[in-house]
Design a protein around this motif. Structure first.
Motif, short mmCIF file in Angstrom:
data_model
loop_
_atom_site.label_atom_id
_atom_site.label_comp_id
_atom_site.label_asym_id
_atom_site.label_seq_id
_atom_site.Cartn_x
_atom_site.Cartn_y
_atom_site.Cartn_z
N ARG A 1 0.84 -1.21 0.00
CA ARG A 1 0.00 0.00 0.00
C ARG A 1 0.87 1.26 0.00
O ARG A 1 0.64 2.20 -0.77
CB ARG A 1 -0.93 0.01 1.21
N ALA A 2 1.88 1.27 0.85
CA ALA A 2 2.75 2.45 0.92
C ALA A 2 3.52 2.63 -0.39
O ALA A 2 3.66 3.75 -0.89
CB ALA A 2 3.73 2.30 2.09
N PHE A 3 3.98 1.53 -0.97
CA PHE A 3 4.75 1.65 -2.21
C PHE A 3 3.87 2.10 -3.37
O PHE A 3 4.26 2.96 -4.16
CB PHE A 3 5.41 0.31 -2.56
N THR A 4 2.68 1.54 -3.51
CA THR A 4 1.81 1.94 -4.62
C THR A 4 1.41 3.40 -4.48
O THR A 4 1.28 4.11 -5.49
CB THR A 4 0.57 1.05 -4.72
N LEU B 1 1.71 -6.93 -11.07
CA LEU B 1 1.98 -7.51 -9.76
C LEU B 1 2.20 -9.01 -9.87
O LEU B 1 1.36 -9.73 -10.42
CB LEU B 1 0.80 -7.24 -8.82
N LEU B 2 3.30 -9.49 -9.31
CA LEU B 2 3.55 -10.93 -9.19
C LEU B 2 2.89 -11.41 -7.90
O LEU B 2 3.23 -10.96 -6.81
CB LEU B 2 5.04 -11.23 -9.16
N SER B 3 1.95 -12.33 -8.04
CA SER B 3 1.25 -12.88 -6.88
C SER B 3 1.40 -14.40 -6.87
O SER B 3 1.93 -14.99 -7.81
CB SER B 3 -0.22 -12.48 -6.91
N GLU C 1 -3.64 -15.07 1.50
CA GLU C 1 -3.05 -13.91 2.17
C GLU C 1 -2.57 -12.86 1.17
O GLU C 1 -2.39 -11.70 1.52
CB GLU C 1 -1.89 -14.35 3.06
N ALA C 2 -2.33 -13.28 -0.08
CA ALA C 2 -1.85 -12.34 -1.10
C ALA C 2 -2.97 -11.49 -1.68
O ALA C 2 -2.71 -10.47 -2.34
CB ALA C 2 -1.15 -13.11 -2.22
N ARG C 3 -4.23 -11.87 -1.44
CA ARG C 3 -5.34 -11.17 -2.07
C ARG C 3 -5.45 -9.72 -1.58
O ARG C 3 -5.89 -8.84 -2.34
CB ARG C 3 -6.65 -11.90 -1.80
N ALA C 4 -5.07 -9.46 -0.35
CA ALA C 4 -5.13 -8.09 0.15
C ALA C 4 -4.23 -7.18 -0.67
O ALA C 4 -4.62 -6.06 -1.03
CB ALA C 4 -4.72 -8.05 1.62
N SER C 5 -3.03 -7.65 -1.00
CA SER C 5 -2.12 -6.85 -1.81
C SER C 5 -2.64 -6.69 -3.23
O SER C 5 -2.48 -5.64 -3.86
CB SER C 5 -0.72 -7.49 -1.82
N GLU C 6 -3.26 -7.74 -3.76
CA GLU C 6 -3.86 -7.64 -5.09
C GLU C 6 -4.92 -6.54 -5.12
O GLU C 6 -4.99 -5.73 -6.06
CB GLU C 6 -4.47 -8.98 -5.51
N ASP C 7 -5.78 -6.50 -4.08
CA ASP C 7 -6.84 -5.50 -4.02
C ASP C 7 -6.25 -4.09 -3.93
O ASP C 7 -6.78 -3.14 -4.53
CB ASP C 7 -7.74 -5.75 -2.82
N ILE C 8 -5.16 -3.96 -3.21
CA ILE C 8 -4.51 -2.65 -3.09
C ILE C 8 -4.04 -2.16 -4.45
O ILE C 8 -4.24 -1.00 -4.82
CB ILE C 8 -3.33 -2.74 -2.10
N VAL C 9 -3.42 -3.04 -5.22
CA VAL C 9 -2.93 -2.66 -6.54
C VAL C 9 -4.10 -2.34 -7.48
O VAL C 9 -4.05 -1.39 -8.26
CB VAL C 9 -2.05 -3.77 -7.13
N ARG C 10 -5.17 -3.12 -7.39
CA ARG C 10 -6.36 -2.86 -8.22
C ARG C 10 -6.92 -1.46 -7.98
O ARG C 10 -7.38 -0.79 -8.91
CB ARG C 10 -7.46 -3.88 -7.89
#
Length: 289
Positions: free
Chosen positions: A92-95, A108-110, A116-125
């Motif tokens: 989140r901070a990086f995006t 994004l490489l997931s 547990e990776a879905r939260a980061s996917e949603d952030i990038v979306r």
């Protein structure tokens, strides 16, 4: 040149003249291949790693702005993995920093099957730039460039994998899909599940490696607890032990056993078969005892 090649070359030229592509984990299994392919297309690349000319460190936010300066697209690979604690907060901070710097495209490489990776996917979306998510299954290159190389060389691979099949994916296929998403139109808003064309158990994969290498390599299944204990005895960092036990104990439960068509959808060709990976790897001598 075919029409498709003309379109690809033209798009790559546009990217090359409008900004850099930042490749995070640019010295790793996928990042290195992504960077090499981008450079071959004439796309200017900045490697995101602690050892790079413009250093990048996930644990030091002061390194992010210099790495993002002039960047139009990012290959976002979080180290060690999106499934580890703290990953969503860092992503989140990086995006946010990437958007502020003017980044227009993120790939994004997931991890396939990693809830547990879905939260980061949603952030990038939700970040704002065009996005593509690449969910990869187990890397075939773990047998050549990572923790499984030494056991292969020693003639005995000991793992808590049981008989659950996994459609191992070639890191070259991951890089090809990532580069297409970074440099071409038509991939924005897509999620690609990347696997090989068939699923193998770890025992079957080791047997194929043995055949390709022309030598006997044993596969020995062990309980997960024993595997973790041996890793700790060999002073493997606790974070890495926890990640491996998560992969073998949670993700490798059959949820990812079915091969998917992400490579074909993204590239219009079939994924690399594990036997072809093994033959190519054996030809380099990497498995010579």
């Amino acid at each position: 040149m075919t029409n498709n090649e003309n379109i690809t070359a033209a798009t790559a030229t546009v990217v090359a003249t409008t900004g850099l592509t930042l490749v995070l984990a640019g010295t790793g299994k996928t990042g290195r291949r992504v960077a090499e392919r981008l450079e071959a297309r004439g796309v200017p690349v900045r490697i995101g790693s602690r050892s790079a000319a413009t250093g990048f460190d996930w644990t030091d936010e002061s390194t992010w702005a210099p790495a993002l300066e002039g960047v139009a697209a990012v290959y976002l690979a979080y180290v060690p993995d999106l499934a580890v604690p703290g990953a969503p907060e860092a992503v989140r901070a990086f995006t946010g920093a990437a958007v502020a710097a003017g980044v227009r495209r993120i790939v994004l490489l997931s991890g396939r099957g990693e809830e547990e990776a879905r939260a980061s996917e949603d952030i990038v979306r939700e970040a704002g730039p065009e996005w593509t998510i690449v969910r990869a299954s187990w890397f075939a290159q773990n047998f050549t460039e990572d923790y499984l190389l030494e056991p292969v060389l020693g003639g005995e691979v000991v793992l808590p994998a049981g008989d659950v099949p996994e459609p191992f994916v070639d890191a070259g296929d991951i890089a090809d899909v990532a580069v297409a998403a970074l440099t071409e139109d038509g991939h924005a808003g897509r999620v690609y599940e990347l696997t090989g064309p068939r699923a193998l158990t770890f025992a079957e994969a080791v047997a194929e490696i043995g055949r390709a290498a022309g030598r006997e390599i044993a596969y020995v299944p062990v309980p997960l607890e024993d595997y973790a204990a041996v890793l700790k005895e060999h002073q493997v960092p606790q974070e890495y032990v926890g990640f491996l036990t998560y992969l073998f104990g949670t993700v490798l439960d059959g949820r990812n056993a079915e091969p998917q068509d992400g490579v074909r959808r993204a590239l219009g060709r079939e994924a690399t078969d594990f036997a072809d990976f093994a033959a190519a790897a054996a030809a380099t001598g990497v498995w010579n005892a």
